[in-house]
Write an enzyme that holds these catalytic residues in place. Structure first.
Site, PDB file in Angstrom:
ATOM      1  N   SER A  68     -10.909  20.250   7.909  1.00 37.23           N
ATOM      2  CA  SER A  68     -11.715  20.886   6.853  1.00 37.23           C
ATOM      3  C   SER A  68     -12.353  22.213   7.248  1.00 37.23           C
ATOM      4  O   SER A  68     -12.962  22.874   6.403  1.00 37.23           O
ATOM      5  CB  SER A  68     -12.810  19.922   6.381  1.00 37.23           C
ATOM      6  N   LYS A  71     -11.722  25.246   5.104  1.00 38.39           N
ATOM      7  CA  LYS A  71     -12.561  25.674   3.970  1.00 38.39           C
ATOM      8  C   LYS A  71     -13.368  26.930   4.281  1.00 38.39           C
ATOM      9  O   LYS A  71     -13.875  27.595   3.366  1.00 38.39           O
ATOM     10  CB  LYS A  71     -13.481  24.530   3.547  1.00 38.39           C
ATOM     11  N   SER A 132     -18.199  19.275   2.084  1.00 36.55           N
ATOM     12  CA  SER A 132     -16.762  19.373   2.331  1.00 36.55           C
ATOM     13  C   SER A 132     -15.950  18.713   1.219  1.00 36.55           C
ATOM     14  O   SER A 132     -14.895  18.114   1.465  1.00 36.55           O
ATOM     15  CB  SER A 132     -16.394  18.739   3.687  1.00 36.55           C
ATOM     16  N   LYS A 257     -19.105  24.686   9.929  1.00 35.17           N
ATOM     17  CA  LYS A 257     -18.224  23.747   9.233  1.00 35.17           C
ATOM     18  C   LYS A 257     -17.603  22.742  10.195  1.00 35.17           C
ATOM     19  O   LYS A 257     -17.130  23.102  11.267  1.00 35.17           O
ATOM     20  CB  LYS A 257     -17.113  24.522   8.521  1.00 35.17           C
TER      21      LYS A 257
END
Length: 443
Positions: A68, A71, A132, A257
């Protein structure tokens, strides 16, 4: 056995015993090439943000799954579109069948979206950056490019533009394509997923917080609610457990992140600021617990950076002059020379007492410049390289760091009379020097 053979055997045994006592196995640090810390992950990197100085690196150029953390590129493209006025925070989006279906998958990180709902870009962005949310990320991709397929092409094009070299974005979320219910971007294989090197992730993170520092206002939110005050309200905790108030809290952490899949393992791109220094770290496939291993390994790097090992030093403050290169000649100017100075501070993270091991080198674009000259005209660069004995990882974009050397003042062009008199003076000076050389030759 005769005496001679006994002596030979005894000598052999003594030699073997001495060899055994002299053997000392290498420590982990020695085996790792004298790395200052041992980060237990497939790849890792840490940089100081303002200079790009790499403070630690392990397999940083190897392309690996990033889950993720993909992203972050989706966030970058959205913030760019907002800045350029192509998209507005309050514009609304209604999910299509694909986004609705993914958002309802409870096995993935998601905020459930209604098929007939209207969601603002701001709501979708926060759900993606904080929680997320995968459906929300695909929704953002469709808002920006029409389809996720077109958006993936934009992701890879932007990576190239940013100077990334080891990357391959496969979708907007970081999921393995087989988790997209058979609706992955066209041309992408079912088993494929986004892969990027740790070094390129650090570069992306650096550009994200440099170009759009407002991202930290969102990524630093530890807990919030999605659609607060509505029937769809739900808690939205941040997966970054190192934020203030969460279980792995670390002072100064305000982004960025996390990511995890079976193939990517435990991944995390962090950023933290303390004592006037901002660092960015990346760990790919951190070992240990899937949810906490990435934070344990990140803590090792942050401790190394902040616990008295490094501090920012102005090796050359803004406006500094360099010995032996304080001026540059000016042709046809009222003044024959002009002072040159650094256009900004040459500031890098330095270990205590290590300043002396950084050497500066001046490179001039030309030996002289021609009037008129404006204040701040670039005439060269001041480059610093490390000459010490510690392991040097270089900088994010090169092995060295530089700032521009610029003119300190304006220099007007000399009028025709002054230029003529200088020419005459130069002519007679040439005759005189020639005569002197001739006479000297007689003797």
């Amino acid at each position: 056995m005769n005496i001679t053979k006994w002596k030979q055997l005894l000598v052999s045994l003594v030699v073997l015993a001495l060899a055994a006592t002299c053997f000392v196995p290498m420590s982990k640090a020695e085996a790792a090439g004298n790395d200052p810390i041992d980060v237990n992950a497939s790849a890792a990197i840490m940089i100081e943000a303002s200079s790009g100085k790499i403070l630690y690196s392990k397999n940083a150029d190897k392309r690996l799954p990033i889950a993720s953390m993909t992203k972050m590129m989706t966030e970058y493209l959205l913030l760019e579109a907002i800045k350029e006025g192509k998209v507005k925070w309050d514009q609304t989006y209604t999910p299509d069948d694909y986004v609705y279906e993914i958002s309802q998958d409870n096995s993935l990180s998601n905020v459930p979206l209604r098929k007939d709902g209207k969601y603002t870009v701001k709501e979708l962005y926060q759900a993606m950056a904080i929680y997320s949310a995968n459906g929300a990320a695909i929704a953002v991709a469709e808002i920006l490019a029409g389809t996720e397929t077109k958006f993936v092409a934009e992701m890879n094009a932007k990576a190239k533009e940013l100077g990334m070299t080891n990357y391959d974005f496969k979708n907007a979320t970081g999921l393995v394509n087989e988790d997209l219910h058979g609706k992955q971007p066209q041309g992408e294989g079912v088993k494929e997923e986004s892969e990027v090197s740790a070094k390129d992730m650090a570069l992306l993170a650096d550009r994200l917080i440099t170009d759009y520092p407002e991202v930290l206002k969102t990524t630093s939110i530890a807990k919030t609610k999605f659609r607060a005050g509505t029937d769809d309200e739900m808690d939205m905790p941040n997966w970054n457990f190192m934020l203030k108030g969460l279980v792995s809290e670390y002072p100064g952490v305000d982004g960025l992140k996390t990511g995890s899949t079976d193939s990517a393992g435990s991944c995390f791109t962090s950023t933290a600021q303390r004592n006037g220094m901002r660092v960015i770290t990346v760990v790919l496939n951190a070992k240990g617990n899937l949810h906490t291993g990435r934070f344990d390994e990140t803590k090792k790097m942050l401790d190394y950076a902040f616990n008295s090992n490094f501090s920012m030093k102005d090796l050359y403050p803004e406006g500094s002059q360099v010995k032996g290169h304080k001026t540059i000649d000016v042709e046809k100017g009222k003044d024959k020379q002009v002072d040159i100075v650094t256009d900004k501070a040459l500031s890098i993270p330095v270990k205590s007492g290590d300043e002396k091991n950084y050497k500066a080198e001046v490179t001039l674009d030309k030996k002289e410049i021609t009037a008129p000259v404006k204040k701040g005209t670039k005439v060269g660069t001041l480059t610093v390289t490390y000459k010490g004995s510690d392991k040097d990882y270089g900088f994010l974009k090169s092995k060295e760091f530089s700032v521009n050397l610029v003119t300190k003042n304006d220099v007007d062009k000399a009028n025709w009379f002054v230029q003529m008199m200088r020419g005459i003076g130069g002519f007679f000076s040439g005759i005189w020097n020639s005569a002197v050389d001739t006479v000297t030759g007689w003797f």
